[in-house]
Design an enzyme around this catalytic site. Structure first.
Site, short mmCIF file in Angstrom:
data_model
loop_
_atom_site.label_atom_id
_atom_site.label_comp_id
_atom_site.label_asym_id
_atom_site.label_seq_id
_atom_site.Cartn_x
_atom_site.Cartn_y
_atom_site.Cartn_z
NE ARG A 1 45.11 47.41 40.67
CZ ARG A 1 44.15 46.37 40.09
NH1 ARG A 1 42.91 46.57 40.50
NH2 ARG A 1 44.32 45.68 39.18
CD GLU B 1 39.36 41.52 47.58
OE1 GLU B 1 39.82 42.65 47.77
OE2 GLU B 1 40.15 40.96 46.63
CE LYS C 1 45.71 42.37 40.85
NZ LYS C 1 44.63 41.27 41.41
C1 COI Z 1 42.88 39.59 38.06
O1 COI Z 1 41.57 39.60 38.25
O2 COI Z 1 43.78 40.13 37.31
C2 COI Z 1 43.61 38.92 39.32
O3 COI Z 1 44.75 39.30 39.38
C3 COI Z 1 42.98 37.99 40.06
C4 COI Z 1 43.93 36.60 40.12
C5 COI Z 1 43.41 35.95 41.29
C6 COI Z 1 43.55 36.02 38.75
#
Ligand code: COI
Length: 385
Positions: free
Chosen positions: A122, A260, A224
């Site tokens: 990812r 989401e 991300k």
């Molecule tokens: C995760 O779930 O690892 C994330 O990156 C979400 C984040 C907002 C803590």
């Protein structure tokens, strides 16, 4: 067994206050190899008070990418501040992506990682979208392993949480005009964590956001990118100030379909059917999301990835969220003031949670696999030494 050489203990304990030099780094690598802590030693943490705040573990991993686009010679160093040019790509133009994965301590002391190769691929896709070079899958997994093993004493006891591992890929080189940074840095740090939300394991109360959107088609909502997170803070903080746990975003065009939440993916349950928004570039391809879909299919549910109208959510039996940080979290209520329908009416719908819920069934199976309680027939768990 104590593998330590005792004089090293006094030199290593105040690691965080030490300044870092290349020389110190190779000495440090040797010291980390010697593992100055007993195998069964824990960091000084009140494990029962852990939430999702940052409790930095001793070491972080750093790997720079050379001008030829190759990542080489990563190494562990004490957790601490990094130096960046004020004109670095990440600070000026947000050229950065991150990942999140967790390490678990099994009852017998073994250390387990959950699907790290998924995070590695990812990150690669995200890097391509943000025009960044990225570490290979093997380099990524090796960095995670090194970081977790060096910080073993920060992995909570079984049942008390996990070690959250945060890989970061940033455009660290300086650039003034808009363009890709001339240099990149891959970092991995770690922190012990337990429940993400202040609600603990209690059901979440979500607010459907209609003013702000999280991502639009063609944007970077599906990766991300760090640029996806600051823009949600306004809506998230507003919702939290009103007592909600998180915000649920709608699609940017019709303001009708679920996307989401700020920190996790969303699922709805109606009878034996479980539906979640399809990933078409505006929502994150969650690794927990994907794992839960597979578990739910194995459990005999009909799992659908598709456009899910918010009106359908308001008719669901159950709603739950998934994410690495969040885990599988039940949603107790959703509040929605439909501007689309031009009513001023505020709808609040409550959902089934707790014993015998689908959410709990799936959550228990996932956690059992992650923590080694249940046999891993899927090859999702990697034991590391
Ligand atoms: C995760 O779930 O690892 C994330 O990156 C979400 C984040 C907002 C803590």
């Amino acid at each position: 067994m104590i593998r330590a050489i005792s004089y090293l203990q006094s030199s290593l304990r105040p690691l965080r206050s030490r300044s870092y030099t290349a020389q110190a780094s190779s000495a440090l690598r040797e010291e980390v190899k010697l593992s100055v802590y007993r195998d069964d030693e824990y960091a000084d943490v009140d494990w029962d008070k852990l939430g999702f705040g940052l409790t930095p573990a001793d070491y972080m991993y750093e790997m720079k990418c050379s001008k030829d686009g190759e990542f080489r010679e990563g190494e562990l160093r004490p957790f601490g501040n990094i130096q960046l040019s004020p004109s670095s790509g990440v600070l000026n133009y947000g050229q950065g992506i991150y990942e999140g994965t967790k390490a678990y301590r099994k009852e017998d002391g073994k250390i387990l990682l959950f699907r790290p190769e998924q995070n590695a691929t990812r990150l690669k896709h995200g890097a391509e979208r943000m025009l960044m070079p990225s570490p290979s899958v093997d380099q990524f997994i090796d960095a995670i392993k090194q970081t977790v093993l060096a910080n073993k004493r920060w992995i909570p006891p079984p049942g008390k949480g996990s070690l959250y591992v945060r890989p970061l890929l940033i455009g660290s080189g300086p650039i003034l005009g808009l363009g890709a940074a001339p240099e990149y840095t891959f970092l991995v740090y770690a922190s012990p964590v337990r429940n993400y939300f202040k609600e603990g394991t209690a059901a979440l109360n979500l607010y459907v956001e209609e003013e702000y959107v999280r991502a639009a088609p063609g944007g970077a909502g599906g990766v991300k990118s760090i640029t996806n997170y600051a823009p949600v803070l306004k809506a998230l903080t507003r919702a939290k100030d009103r007592g909600f746990s998180d915000v649920l975003y709608l699609d940017s065009i019709y303001k009708k379909y679920l996307e989401e939440a700020s920190s996790c993916n969303i699922f709805i349950v109606k009878g034996k059917k479980i539906s979640t928004p399809a990933t078409k570039g505006t929502i994150l391809k969650g690794i927990t999301r994907k794992s839960v879909m597979e578990i739910a299919t194995d459990q005999g549910y009909q799992v659908e990835e598709r456009a899910v109208p918010v009106d359908e959510l308001m008719e669901a039996d159950e709603v739950f969220c998934t994410g690495t940080a969040v885990g599988v979290a039940p949603v107790g209520s959703v509040t929605y003031q439909s501007q689309r329908l031009q009513t001023s009416e505020i709808c609040r719908k409550e959902f089934k949670t707790g014993n015998d819920s689908v959410c709990e069934e799936l959550q228990k199976i996932l956690v059992s696999i992650q923590t080694g309680f249940m046999e891993d027939k899927k090859g999702w768990v990697t034991e590391i030494h």
